[in-house]
Design a protein around this motif. Structure first.
Motif, mmCIF file in Angstrom:
data_model
loop_
_atom_site.group_PDB
_atom_site.id
_atom_site.type_symbol
_atom_site.label_atom_id
_atom_site.label_comp_id
_atom_site.label_asym_id
_atom_site.label_seq_id
_atom_site.Cartn_x
_atom_site.Cartn_y
_atom_site.Cartn_z
ATOM 1 N N GLY A 192 4.436 10.811 -24.546
ATOM 2 C CA GLY A 192 4.469 10.122 -23.263
ATOM 3 C C GLY A 192 4.534 8.614 -23.359
ATOM 4 O O GLY A 192 5.245 7.956 -22.591
ATOM 5 N N THR A 193 3.791 8.017 -24.296
ATOM 6 C CA THR A 193 3.870 6.568 -24.505
ATOM 7 C C THR A 193 5.158 6.208 -25.232
ATOM 8 O O THR A 193 5.847 5.248 -24.866
ATOM 9 C CB THR A 193 2.657 6.072 -25.313
ATOM 10 N N SER A 194 5.483 6.985 -26.253
ATOM 11 C CA SER A 194 6.643 6.678 -27.095
ATOM 12 C C SER A 194 7.930 6.595 -26.289
ATOM 13 O O SER A 194 8.753 5.695 -26.503
ATOM 14 C CB SER A 194 6.799 7.761 -28.170
ATOM 15 N N ILE A 195 8.131 7.528 -25.357
ATOM 16 C CA ILE A 195 9.392 7.587 -24.629
ATOM 17 C C ILE A 195 9.502 6.504 -23.569
ATOM 18 O O ILE A 195 10.607 6.180 -23.106
ATOM 19 C CB ILE A 195 9.583 8.992 -23.996
ATOM 20 N N ALA A 196 8.384 5.883 -23.195
ATOM 21 C CA ALA A 196 8.418 4.819 -22.185
ATOM 22 C C ALA A 196 8.871 3.494 -22.775
ATOM 23 O O ALA A 196 9.484 2.666 -22.076
ATOM 24 C CB ALA A 196 7.045 4.656 -21.547
#
Length: 406
Positions: free
Chosen positions: A94-98
């Motif tokens: 979730g953090t990585s893709i943002a």
């Protein structure tokens, strides 16, 4: 490291929290430059309240807030979920893709503003510094990057708070237990401080998107999620935009306590780190997507795609969304999704979501005439004998060789 005399204007990825507020003031003080604040609305909700006022009060010359929720879901989350990408089998990224989207928008603002440099609040120990900066260089290989955590001597919470008091930057006082969090439409993450003991259970009051599973409704809820070419398009027959669909799944999953994960992950820089995540909508989405794939995707295509997913997930986790290898792999993944059309029925109950039905009116590869345990007229079971003997041939030859040696 950017030279201070070369920087006249910098665009800062600004959340409005304590760290980026201190960074904003520090840039003004240390670099003697104009600072433009930028915030991406990826579904943080009330966290973006009063951002422009906070930024200008701390010294920003201007503040940009961009609503990127639809682009985030459509062009980043959904392509990733076509691959069922989960890092180390647990983390929904979730953090990585943002980060690549934030970086893209930040670089667009930097070009528009004529800025000399960009800056972020990622520490020198984490993954985000890589994700941001690799993406920056994709858009402008000559851009100057200022990473304060790698430059300043504010290396403790006490030092940060002292700096904040000196410059009249408000210090949050409403946290019951300290932790660091990052939120968007796909998830919320928690790490650090109270979570640094890997044996200690995460405090219940920390959770934001989900109720405790034991407090979830005592009756299960059934929902149907419909897919077209691998992307979810409707819930219970209601077509929704990507962002609204994910928000709806978050609401449904959160109500039933779905999507909590407590894990130890391997950071790209080399250390292990504990992360606690809530991904209610993403957990349902992945379960439903796999269900529709199971009835529509060719076996060998599925096995080939699945063999590549760990590498694909690593690319995203490590910050290489814009790299040619990820783009090439995405083309293969998207090709596999052309027949992933249909719907899944999901049962939500006490922290679990489980497939209880799947169907495809146009692309189902399930044929009851072949698969039935009852009498059929299309499959000659005697054919299996030759199939087995041919596939066992190498084992039979090895056994003959072992017998001859004796």
């Amino acid at each position: 490291m950017a030279k201070q005399e070369d920087v006249k204007k910098v665009v800062l990825a600004y959340s409005g929290g304590l760290d980026t507020s201190i960074i904003l003031k520090w840039l003004v003080e240390e670099y003697q430059c104009e600072v433009v604040a930028f915030s991406a609305d990826l579904g943080q909700g009330e966290e973006l309240d009063h951002i422009p006022e906070k930024a200008k009060k701390t010294g920003a010359s201007s503040c940009h807030i961009l609503d990127l929720k639809e682009e985030f879901t459509r062009d980043f989350v959904f392509p990733m979920f076509r691959a069922n990408a989960i890092y180390e089998g647990r983390y929904f990224l979730g953090t990585s893709i943002a980060r690549p989207l934030i970086s893209k928008a930040q670089m667009e603002i930097a070009a528009k503003e004529g800025a000399d440099a960009v800056s972020h609040g990622a520490t020198g120990k984490g993954n985000d510094q890589v994700r941001f900066e690799v993406s920056y260089y994709h858009f402008n290989p000559a851009v100057k990057v200022i990473a304060p955590w790698r430059e300043w001597d504010l290396n403790s919470r006490t030092a940060l708070e002292a700096y904040a008091k000196k410059h009249a930057i408000p210090i949050p006082t409403n946290k019951k237990v300290p932790w660091s969090s990052d939120r968007n439409l796909l998830h919320i993450s928690f790490e650090g401080y109270a979570l640094e003991d890997p044996w200690a259970e995460a405090p219940e009051e920390m959770y934001t998107l989900t109720v405790a599973p034991e407090d979830a409704p005592d009756q299960p809820e059934y929902i149907e999620v419909e897919f077209e070419k691998g992307d979810a398009v409707a819930i219970n027959g209601e077509r929704l935009s990507p962002a609204n669909l994910l928000a709806k799944l978050n609401q449904l999953g959160g109500k039933h306590g779905i999507g909590r994960v407590d894990l130890m992950e391997n950071r790209y820089v080399g250390m292990k780190s504990r992360g606690v995540y809530e991904t209610p909508g993403g957990t349902i989405l992945e379960e439903a997507h796999r269900a529709v794939e199971s009835i529509t995707m060719d076996r060998e295509v599925m096995h080939l795609r699945d063999s590549l997913v760990p590498r694909y997930a690593e690319m995203i986790y490590n910050g290489y969304w814009f790299a040619p290898e990820r783009i090439a792999l995405q083309a293969l993944i998207d090709e596999t999704q052309k027949t992933v059309n249909g719907k899944a029925r999901i049962k939500l109950y006490k922290g679990h979501c489980r497939v209880v039905g799947r169907d495809s009116a146009t692309d189902s590869l399930f044929n009851v005439d072949f698969a039935t345990f009852e009498a059929d007229e299309v499959y000659n079971q005697a054919d299996a004998e030759g199939f087995i003997k041919i596939n066992a041939l190498r084992l039979r030859i090895a056994a003959m060789q072992r017998a001859a040696k004796k």
